[in-house]
Design an enzyme around this catalytic site. Structure first.
Site, mmCIF file in Angstrom:
data_model
loop_
_atom_site.group_PDB
_atom_site.id
_atom_site.type_symbol
_atom_site.label_atom_id
_atom_site.label_comp_id
_atom_site.label_asym_id
_atom_site.label_seq_id
_atom_site.Cartn_x
_atom_site.Cartn_y
_atom_site.Cartn_z
ATOM 1 N N ARG A 62 0.820 -1.352 0.095
ATOM 2 C CA ARG A 62 0.004 -0.034 -0.090
ATOM 3 C C ARG A 62 0.786 1.217 0.070
ATOM 4 O O ARG A 62 0.418 2.371 -0.543
ATOM 5 C CB ARG A 62 -0.992 -0.078 1.272
ATOM 6 C CG ARG A 62 -2.147 -0.849 1.118
ATOM 7 C CD ARG A 62 -3.162 -0.721 2.377
ATOM 8 N NE ARG A 62 -2.650 -1.272 3.404
ATOM 9 C CZ ARG A 62 -2.615 -2.547 3.792
ATOM 10 N NH1 ARG A 62 -3.102 -3.495 3.002
ATOM 11 N NH2 ARG A 62 -2.022 -3.131 4.937
ATOM 12 N N GLU A 99 4.632 -11.277 14.519
ATOM 13 C CA GLU A 99 3.952 -11.789 15.457
ATOM 14 C C GLU A 99 4.220 -13.398 15.512
ATOM 15 O O GLU A 99 4.689 -13.925 16.525
ATOM 16 C CB GLU A 99 2.344 -11.615 15.320
ATOM 17 C CG GLU A 99 1.794 -11.899 16.786
ATOM 18 C CD GLU A 99 0.164 -11.464 16.630
ATOM 19 O OE1 GLU A 99 -0.221 -10.951 15.453
ATOM 20 O OE2 GLU A 99 -0.425 -11.866 17.491
HETATM 21 P P1 AMP Z 1 4.347 -3.022 11.327
HETATM 22 O O1 AMP Z 1 5.413 -3.703 10.713
HETATM 23 O O2 AMP Z 1 3.674 -3.536 12.674
HETATM 24 O O3 AMP Z 1 4.488 -1.553 11.675
HETATM 25 O O4 AMP Z 1 3.121 -3.022 10.257
HETATM 26 C C1 AMP Z 1 2.992 -2.281 9.391
HETATM 27 C C2 AMP Z 1 2.406 -2.906 8.135
HETATM 28 O O5 AMP Z 1 1.445 -3.654 8.247
HETATM 29 C C3 AMP Z 1 2.153 -1.490 7.308
HETATM 30 O O6 AMP Z 1 2.658 -1.765 5.906
HETATM 31 C C4 AMP Z 1 0.561 -1.781 7.186
HETATM 32 O O7 AMP Z 1 0.111 -1.686 5.848
HETATM 33 C C5 AMP Z 1 0.225 -3.269 7.741
HETATM 34 N N1 AMP Z 1 -0.763 -2.855 9.025
HETATM 35 C C6 AMP Z 1 -0.448 -3.204 10.396
HETATM 36 N N2 AMP Z 1 -1.247 -3.186 11.138
HETATM 37 C C7 AMP Z 1 -2.406 -2.662 10.198
HETATM 38 C C8 AMP Z 1 -3.766 -2.348 10.781
HETATM 39 N N3 AMP Z 1 -4.378 -2.227 11.951
HETATM 40 N N4 AMP Z 1 -4.530 -1.631 9.752
HETATM 41 C C9 AMP Z 1 -3.951 -1.707 8.361
HETATM 42 N N5 AMP Z 1 -2.788 -1.890 7.985
HETATM 43 C C10 AMP Z 1 -2.082 -2.619 9.050
#
Ligand code: AMP
Length: 174
Positions: A62, A99
């Site tokens: 995205r 996770e």
């Molecule tokens: P992180 O590595 O945990 O910061 O996750 C970031 C990536 O996961 C981003 O590229 C987001 O597109 C996706 N993502 C994680 N959590 C969500 C959420 N609650 N809603 C939408 N996209 C998420």
């Protein structure tokens, strides 16, 4: 012209997607509205704060939607950071913890040159693992990161703590 509050109102919370307990922030209502999409691109471009940007780097998948449009607005190049195994040329890789298990992202090793000014863009900052891996790749290539910029930050997850000393910007924070 709509503002950040209008963007916030348009984000759709989808409970239990893609799995139980996750509230997914659905940005497609922003993408599907010309005024809102243009506002999101304008506000993300403003996180460069007038600095010259050589390349906007977007994170799979995205992040590409926003990064490419921001690059056009800033008259900069666009560079993709992709999930492992998608880029055809010589790559550098950074892995991060999910996770359950591990994932990895890659960048073409010649995509960014030392000292180039970079805006790193993704749609959403959650735990920060993905963005931290992207930052590691850019640091290895000796890029100068002007800002790590997100449309949405889930501030309660404290992901920005994983991004070190870099300037971090978000348009909507929860
Ligand atoms: P992180 O590595 O945990 O910061 O996750 C970031 C990536 O996961 C981003 O590229 C987001 O597109 C996706 N993502 C994680 N959590 C969500 C959420 N609650 N809603 C939408 N996209 C998420």
């Amino acid at each position: 012209m709509p503002d950040a509050n209008a963007l916030r109102s348009a984000v759709r919370d989808v409970p239990d997607f893609p799995k139980p307990g996750i509230v997914f922030k659905d940005i497609t209502p922003i993408l599907g509205n010309g005024d809102l999409f243009q506002t999101s691109i304008r506000l993300l471009a403003e996180t460069a704060r007038g600095s010259h940007i050589d390349k906007v780097v977007g994170i799979d998948a995205r992040g590409f939607i926003f990064a490419a449009a921001v690059a056009d607005r800033l008259k900069a190049g666009f560079v993709p950071i992709r999930k492992k195994g998608k880029l055809p040329w010589k790559t550098r890789e950074a892995s991060y913890t999910l996770e359950y298990g591990e994932a990895a992202v890659e960048i073409h090793q010649d995509a960014v040159h030392p000292g180039e000014k970079i805006l790193l863009v993704d749609d959403l900052l959650a735990t920060g693992g993905t963005a931290a891996a992207a930052v590691r790749l850019l640091d290895q290539l000796k890029a100068e990161i002007v800002s790590v910029s997100f449309l949405i930050e889930l501030a309660f997850l404290e992901g920005r703590q994983k991004l070190g000393e870099h300037e971090i910007s978000s348009i909507i924070s929860y």
